[in-house]
Design an enzyme around this catalytic site. Sequence first.
Site, PDB file in Angstrom:
ATOM      1  N   SER A   1      37.663  62.449  40.661  1.00 45.07           N
ATOM      2  CA  SER A   1      38.032  61.705  39.235  1.00 45.07           C
ATOM      3  C   SER A   1      36.989  60.416  39.253  1.00 45.07           C
ATOM      4  CB  SER A   1      39.201  61.826  38.984  1.00 45.07           C
ATOM      5  OG  SER A   1      40.090  60.826  39.685  1.00 45.07           O
TER       6      SER A   1
ATOM      7  N   ASP B   1      31.404  57.385  46.856  1.00 39.42           N
ATOM      8  CA  ASP B   1      32.402  58.451  46.853  1.00 39.42           C
ATOM      9  C   ASP B   1      33.755  57.603  46.750  1.00 39.42           C
ATOM     10  OD1 ASP B   1      33.812  60.688  46.913  1.00 39.42           O
ATOM     11  OD2 ASP B   1      33.217  61.179  48.846  1.00 39.42           O
TER      12      ASP B   1
ATOM     13  N   ALA C   1      38.154  57.748  47.767  1.00 41.11           N
ATOM     14  CA  ALA C   1      39.068  57.836  48.479  1.00 41.11           C
ATOM     15  C   ALA C   1      40.390  58.050  48.295  1.00 41.11           C
ATOM     16  CB  ALA C   1      38.832  56.747  49.761  1.00 41.11           C
ATOM     17  N   ASP C   2      41.248  58.560  49.041  1.00 42.64           N
ATOM     18  CA  ASP C   2      42.694  58.653  48.787  1.00 42.64           C
ATOM     19  C   ASP C   2      43.473  57.357  49.407  1.00 42.64           C
ATOM     20  OD1 ASP C   2      42.543  61.369  47.853  1.00 42.64           O
ATOM     21  OD2 ASP C   2      42.028  62.125  49.807  1.00 42.64           O
TER      22      ASP C   2
ATOM     23  N   LYS D   1      40.552  60.705  53.101  1.00 45.04           N
ATOM     24  CA  LYS D   1      39.544  61.444  52.135  1.00 45.04           C
ATOM     25  C   LYS D   1      40.032  62.852  52.169  1.00 45.04           C
ATOM     26  CE  LYS D   1      35.443  60.701  50.979  1.00 45.04           C
ATOM     27  NZ  LYS D   1      35.883  60.816  49.781  1.00 45.04           N
ATOM     28  N   GLY D   2      39.799  63.931  51.175  1.00 44.14           N
ATOM     29  CA  GLY D   2      40.106  65.212  51.291  1.00 44.14           C
ATOM     30  C   GLY D   2      41.209  65.604  50.214  1.00 44.14           C
TER      31      GLY D   2
ATOM     32  N   GLU E   1      31.731  65.827  52.295  1.00 43.35           N
ATOM     33  CA  GLU E   1      31.753  64.454  52.145  1.00 43.35           C
ATOM     34  C   GLU E   1      31.229  63.705  53.506  1.00 43.35           C
ATOM     35  OE1 GLU E   1      34.885  64.114  48.521  1.00 43.35           O
ATOM     36  OE2 GLU E   1      35.615  63.916  50.581  1.00 43.35           O
TER      37      GLU E   1
HETATM   38  C1  A5P Z   1      37.717  64.697  47.753  1.00 46.16           C
HETATM   39  O1  A5P Z   1      37.784  65.678  48.814  1.00 46.16           O
HETATM   40  C2  A5P Z   1      38.488  63.332  48.023  1.00 46.16           C
HETATM   41  O2  A5P Z   1      37.884  62.993  49.366  1.00 46.16           O
HETATM   42  C3  A5P Z   1      38.094  62.313  47.039  1.00 46.16           C
HETATM   43  O3  A5P Z   1      37.100  61.433  47.365  1.00 46.16           O
HETATM   44  C4  A5P Z   1      39.408  61.652  46.827  1.00 46.16           C
HETATM   45  O4  A5P Z   1      40.566  62.627  46.851  1.00 46.16           O
HETATM   46  C5  A5P Z   1      39.421  60.505  45.553  1.00 46.16           C
HETATM   47  O5  A5P Z   1      39.619  61.229  44.416  1.00 46.16           O
HETATM   48  P1  A5P Z   1      40.057  60.546  43.061  1.00 46.16           P
HETATM   49  O6  A5P Z   1      38.808  59.745  43.072  1.00 46.16           O
HETATM   50  O7  A5P Z   1      40.088  61.671  42.221  1.00 46.16           O
HETATM   51  O8  A5P Z   1      41.006  59.843  43.450  1.00 46.16           O
END
Ligand code: A5P
Length: 225
Positions: free
Chosen positions: A32, A83, A85-86, A96-97, A105
Amino acid sequence: MTPTPEEKKRRVAAAALEFIVDDSVVGIGTGSTVNAFIDQLGPWANRIRGAVSSSTASTRRLEALGIRVFDLNDVDDLGIYIDGADEANPRLELIKGGGAALTREKIVAQSAARFVCIVDESKRVPVLGRFPLPVEVVPMAQRAVARRLAALTGGQVTLRDGVVTDNGNVILDVRGLSITAPRELECELNQVPGVVTVGLFAARPADVLLVGTDDGVLRVDRPLA
Ligand code: A5P
């Protein structure tokens, strides 16, 4: 007035636009926060050569803006990867993921000279592991890998229900970890047969972390080793 979570994402994504160089190919992640970045890329459509995308979802969004999406095999000079990240720790090692796009990624991040990660402050942690660690796995190895991951980490391993990755694989999530040596754990879990990608980005961490806060965007550069 306190900005909404969406406004913070928009602002941190806008800050990442400053890293784009004219006439370059830009690596684009998934999620997002990245969507908020792509949505502001319109004015850049004629200034960049195009993008390399980490997911079919991002590809669709880029193409809707008229941005050319290159196959990574056709790009020799990927200057930047942007990108979300979580989780991010102070060394800018990441989990991530959460969106299941971790394999592409990681490939695109590894191919880029510089990785700029865009997050909100809730993603910053002292130690990785509060967010379940995603692991992409070849379907036939799912149960064998789940047992092995539980034995190696001591965490609780669950199959992410109903999720098939862009590569036709499944995702296992490992909960209950406190990852004090992310690089070592990434390396160890990478060796398990059937594991495609571990959602730890420690061998290739972010170079710059942009953090959306109530007061604006904070920039954190990766500390020297
Ligand atoms: C996708 O697989 C993830 O690595 C995303 O980069 C991660 O989940 C961040 O997503 P949001 O920006 O939606 O928090």
